[in-house]
Write a protein that holds these residues in place. Structure first.
Motif, PDB file in Angstrom:
ATOM      1  N   VAL B  67      51.648  64.072  61.535  1.00 34.70           N
ATOM      2  CA  VAL B  67      52.904  63.330  61.436  1.00 34.70           C
ATOM      3  C   VAL B  67      54.086  64.258  61.684  1.00 34.70           C
ATOM      4  CG1 VAL B  67      54.418  62.155  59.772  1.00 34.70           C
ATOM      5  CG2 VAL B  67      52.006  61.535  59.901  1.00 34.70           C
ATOM      6  N   ASP B  68      53.926  65.528  61.332  1.00 32.17           N
ATOM      7  CA  ASP B  68      55.041  66.478  61.437  1.00 32.17           C
ATOM      8  C   ASP B  68      55.470  66.710  62.882  1.00 32.17           C
ATOM      9  OD1 ASP B  68      54.917  66.763  58.719  1.00 32.17           O
ATOM     10  OD2 ASP B  68      53.651  68.542  58.784  1.00 32.17           O
ATOM     11  N   ASP B  69      54.504  67.054  63.732  1.00 28.02           N
ATOM     12  CA  ASP B  69      54.885  67.508  65.072  1.00 28.02           C
ATOM     13  C   ASP B  69      54.011  66.914  66.175  1.00 28.02           C
ATOM     14  OD1 ASP B  69      52.536  68.771  64.594  1.00 28.02           O
ATOM     15  OD2 ASP B  69      53.321  70.814  64.674  1.00 28.02           O
ATOM     16  N   GLY B  70      53.163  65.957  65.837  1.00 27.03           N
ATOM     17  CA  GLY B  70      52.376  65.295  66.871  1.00 27.03           C
ATOM     18  C   GLY B  70      51.222  66.114  67.423  1.00 27.03           C
ATOM     19  N   ARG B  71      50.966  67.289  66.862  1.00 28.86           N
ATOM     20  CA  ARG B  71      49.853  68.086  67.405  1.00 28.86           C
ATOM     21  C   ARG B  71      48.519  67.419  67.051  1.00 28.86           C
ATOM     22  NH1 ARG B  71      50.968  70.274  62.537  1.00 28.86           N
ATOM     23  NH2 ARG B  71      49.203  70.993  61.284  1.00 28.86           N
ATOM     24  N   PRO B  72      47.534  67.529  67.937  1.00 32.77           N
ATOM     25  CA  PRO B  72      46.238  66.914  67.659  1.00 32.77           C
ATOM     26  C   PRO B  72      45.603  67.537  66.418  1.00 32.77           C
ATOM     27  CG  PRO B  72      46.370  67.643  69.956  1.00 32.77           C
ATOM     28  CD  PRO B  72      47.561  68.216  69.248  1.00 32.77           C
ATOM     29  N   LEU B  73      45.038  66.701  65.573  1.00 30.18           N
ATOM     30  CA  LEU B  73      44.315  67.194  64.403  1.00 30.18           C
ATOM     31  C   LEU B  73      42.818  66.956  64.613  1.00 30.18           C
ATOM     32  CD1 LEU B  73      46.672  66.048  61.483  1.00 30.18           C
ATOM     33  CD2 LEU B  73      46.447  68.321  62.487  1.00 30.18           C
ATOM     34  N   HIS B  74      42.284  65.924  64.003  1.00 30.44           N
ATOM     35  CA  HIS B  74      40.851  65.691  64.088  1.00 30.44           C
ATOM     36  C   HIS B  74      40.537  64.715  65.226  1.00 30.44           C
ATOM     37  CE1 HIS B  74      36.784  65.763  62.535  1.00 30.44           C
ATOM     38  NE2 HIS B  74      36.736  64.452  62.531  1.00 30.44           N
ATOM     39  N   ALA B  75      39.271  64.616  65.525  1.00 34.04           N
ATOM     40  CA  ALA B  75      38.735  63.576  66.395  1.00 34.04           C
ATOM     41  C   ALA B  75      37.293  63.382  65.963  1.00 34.04           C
ATOM     42  CB  ALA B  75      38.796  63.996  67.860  1.00 34.04           C
ATOM     43  N   GLU B  76      36.742  62.237  66.279  1.00 35.86           N
ATOM     44  CA  GLU B  76      35.304  62.063  66.101  1.00 35.86           C
ATOM     45  C   GLU B  76      34.856  60.938  67.012  1.00 35.86           C
ATOM     46  OE1 GLU B  76      35.411  61.522  61.831  1.00 35.86           O
ATOM     47  OE2 GLU B  76      35.173  59.366  62.035  1.00 35.86           O
ATOM     48  N   THR B  77      33.586  60.907  67.326  1.00 42.20           N
ATOM     49  CA  THR B  77      33.108  59.964  68.326  1.00 42.20           C
ATOM     50  C   THR B  77      31.635  59.667  68.065  1.00 42.20           C
ATOM     51  OG1 THR B  77      32.802  59.654  70.701  1.00 42.20           O
ATOM     52  CG2 THR B  77      32.713  61.905  69.919  1.00 42.20           C
ATOM     53  N   GLY B  78      31.253  58.421  68.280  1.00 45.52           N
ATOM     54  CA  GLY B  78      29.862  58.072  68.022  1.00 45.52           C
ATOM     55  C   GLY B  78      29.593  56.608  68.257  1.00 45.52           C
ATOM     56  N   TYR B  79      28.618  56.090  67.540  1.00 49.08           N
ATOM     57  CA  TYR B  79      28.149  54.720  67.770  1.00 49.08           C
ATOM     58  C   TYR B  79      27.728  54.062  66.467  1.00 49.08           C
ATOM     59  CZ  TYR B  79      27.906  56.641  72.460  1.00 49.08           C
ATOM     60  OH  TYR B  79      28.231  57.267  73.637  1.00 49.08           O
ATOM     61  N   TRP B  80      28.001  52.761  66.371  1.00 52.59           N
ATOM     62  CA  TRP B  80      27.529  51.909  65.287  1.00 52.59           C
ATOM     63  C   TRP B  80      26.391  51.039  65.810  1.00 52.59           C
ATOM     64  CZ3 TRP B  80      29.845  51.839  60.368  1.00 52.59           C
ATOM     65  CH2 TRP B  80      31.079  52.483  60.247  1.00 52.59           C
TER      66      TRP B  80
END
Lengths: 171, 171
Positions: B67-80
């Motif tokens: 929220v502070d500066d828009g830099r990327p933090l986490h990500a995750e990817t997968g399937y249900w």
């Protein structure tokens, strides 16, 4: 959404730790052949994207479609990381209900990975081991994937040959 | 590339097995709060996409930004995936070098998942357990993620509240 699809931002420089895999970054399209002792051989078209956001990982996504009728076949998605001395780490989720954690080594513009963990959900088929080799020469990416599954020993499963998508420059 | 980004095709009908999770399909945007005994609390913006191609899985991708500066933090990817009787399976890859395989149950428009396997690469921090709860009411998705990591017991880590992206209809 900063950095989201709707808001293009200045591309971040590649994280220095990823130098051993820089040759993999891009969008790749081509064809492959699948086989295994328990199934009929099949041909597929494929798109692979390897991208980054300036952090110490590459985002990896793959999809394949049947050559016959264009129906979706496989997909997989995950991340590449680099440790020191050319050591490479790969984590992948599969829609077949598997997760794969693989360790290996980058050398020049190739990488060889062997699974350290393969786990499957209760409805997934038994897969116990996955080996991957990828190599780029010029704008051509070739890969081989071997698999031990459904009681069979490690053996050839996928072979593919992709080219860098039109309009893309080498990173 | 059939079905690829460049060639929009007629959307396939949702695979019948996925009925227990149909409420999750869509693009979701919002904010969340992260905390853990070992770190400073942090706020993030988030985008979650859950999509399908007519096969018996949902593709899941998530990204967060500071929220502070828009830099990327986490990500995750997968399937249900859905098994019978409301049983739900989730496979996720994390750029932190983790794979997560979780099992749980869908009930109405909510789902509760507990990790059955969490594995990390040699450079990943120790994570031993992940619990997720997601629920949708109307166009609002709330989730909680608890984690056991770096020697600490299972406890709160992430809380988020997202809304269906503008222009999207409920599936």
């Amino acid at each position: 959404m900063p950095g989201g699809d709707a808001t293009p931002v200045e591309p971040a420089p590649l994280h220095p730790s990823l130098a051993p895999l820089v040759w993999m970054v891009g969008t790749w399209v081509g064809e492959g052949l699948g086989s295994y002792p328990t199934i009929e051989p099949f041909a597929y078209t494929e798109q692979v994207t390897v991208s980054h956001v300036g952090k110490p990982f590459l985002a990896y996504a793959q999809r394949t479609w049947s050559v016959d009728d264009g129906r979706p076949l496989h997909a997989e998605t995950g991340y590449w990381r680099c440790a020191s001395d050319g050591a490479v780490e790969l984590v992948v989720a599969h829609p077949t209900g598997h997760v794969e954690l693989a360790l290996g080594t980058a050398s020049g513009t190739s990488v060889a990975m062997a699974s350290a963990t393969v786990a499957g959900t209760p409805t997934a088929k038994e897969v116990t081991e996955v080996h991957r080799r990828l190599a780029v020469e010029g704008d051509r990416l070739r890969y081989e994937l071997d698999m031990a599954a459904v009681g069979r020993p490690l053996g050839p499963h996928l072979r593919g040959e992709l080219v860098r998508a039109a309009g893309e420059r080498r990173p």
